[in-house]
Scaffold this motif. Structure first.
Motif: not given
Length: 386
Positions: A179, A182, A259, A261, A298, A332
């Motif tokens: 990741p 997010a 937000r 992950f 994500p 993002a």
């Protein structure tokens, strides 16, 4: 190898392209003039396979290499933001209320620079798919392009993208496996009570305490409902109610962003918000309508592709100017949809000092264009050497 000489030699051209795009920003899927400019340049470079109108105004162009091999996708976003520009630059936006405040004009330019070089040299096997995408700033243009089949239609095996970052050391490249950006979700809470005179609150069902209580309780999701080592942001960004000092309103509204992950954390937040809303409605005797909207997923970098891209970046930018184990961002990016469809990597390039992204005084640093274009080109040449 450092910056490719022939790309460095086109620095002035890239600056001209970028500043033209900066003067003519377009929003969301309405990037038709930007796409036309891109197509005109590609034709000048000798690119003959150009597909237009994908996701309304997106473009995919194919450059054939010297021999057989897989197709590498390179993506640039084209859209601007609904912001009034305050740079005062000669090349400032000519469109009121719209500006390139995130550097997508620069991303498009870097991909054009790489395209010109690759079309002239074709020092690679396989193919490169140049993906010029609309609607990154809301709208999920990347997801629409994937839904319209670009990965299968053009047989794209891997996909890469690059984003500028002001405030980071000039020319430094950073990324991370797994990741890197997010998921971005949105929540809406509509509270319906019973209004009345501010002097007689006992005759009303005041929606304001209920809304404030919901907002405070949402904050406890981060502090009390998830493991402290998991990344999570819950932000209430709007609360609206009332219009006079002596009137208790009948409605209140709040909304914000989440937000995350991790899919399980995402599910937990949505579940807890629903439980909190139902409990507060009962507690305050009001009606509450709650909506949770899932946005971009994500952005998850493929580990092998990211290691490869970092090695290429070290060749271009310098061994000590690449951080391949960088931190995750809570922002993002809809490139996430492309990385869900194919392995690949998302990288950042430092632009040096300047106003931050989405700021009315932001302006893309043209000096990083040759670095970014060289990195994109070398990803293709290194992945599929001729």
């Amino acid at each position: 190898m450092p910056i490719i000489n022939s790309i460095a030699a086109m620095s002035d051209d890239m600056k001209t392209w970028r500043r033209h795009l900066h003067k003519h920003p377009e929003l969301q899927f309405d990037c038709h003039e930007t796409a036309r400019f891109v197509v005109d340049r590609l034709k000048e470079f000798g690119v003959t396979e150009i597909h237009e109108g994908i996701a309304t105004s997106g473009v995919v162009a194919i450059i054939e290499g010297k021999g057989a091999g897989p197709t590498i996708g390179l993506r640039a976003d084209m859209d601007a933001l609904p912001i009034e520009e305050a740079t005062g630059a000669e090349h400032a936006s000519t469109v009121p209320g719209k500006m390139h405040a995130c550097g997508h004009d620069g991303h498009t330019t870097m991909l054009l620079g790489a395209a010109k070089y690759l079309a002239e040299t074709r020092n690679f096997n396989g193919r490169v798919a140049l993906i010029f995408q609309p609607a990154e700033e809301g709208g999920g243009g990347a997801g629409v392009m994937v839904e319209e089949g670009i990965m299968d239609t053009f047989d794209i095996a891997q996909v890469f993208a690059l984003h500028n970052v002001p405030g980071k050391d000039f020319g430094h490249v950073f990324t991370t496996p797994g990741p890197i950006m997010a998921a971005a979700d949105t929540f809406h809470v509509h509270v319906k009570g019973k209004g009345g005179h501010g002097a007689y609150p006992h005759e009303t069902l005041d929606p304001i305490p209920a809304a404030l209580s919901v907002a405070q309780a949402f904050g406890t999701i981060v502090s009390r409902n998830h493991r402290s080592l998991d990344d999570l942001v819950v932000s209430v960004t709007q609360i609206h109610s009332g219009s006079a000092d002596n009137v208790i309103p009948d409605k209140a509204y709040l909304n914000g962003t989440v937000r995350t992950f991790d899919a399980e954390v995402r599910d937990m937040v949505e579940r807890r918000m629903g439980e909190i809303v139902r409990g507060q409605a009962e507690s305050y005797g009001v009606e509450i309508d709650f909506t949770y909207e899932r946005g971009y997923p994500p952005t998850i970098n493929d580990a092998e592709a990211t290691s490869f891209a970092a090695d290429v970046a070290r060749e271009v930018a310098g061994e000590d100017r690449v951080d391949a184990e960088s931190y995750k961002e809570m922002g993002a990016e809809d490139f996430a949809y492309m990385l869900e469809a194919r392995p690949g990597s998302y990288l950042f390039i430092g632009a040096g000092e300047g106003a931050g992204l989405h700021h009315p005084e932001f302006d893309f640093n043209d000096e990083i264009s040759p670095i970014g274009a060289s990195l994109l080109a070398r990803i293709v040449e290194t992945a599929n050497p001729a």
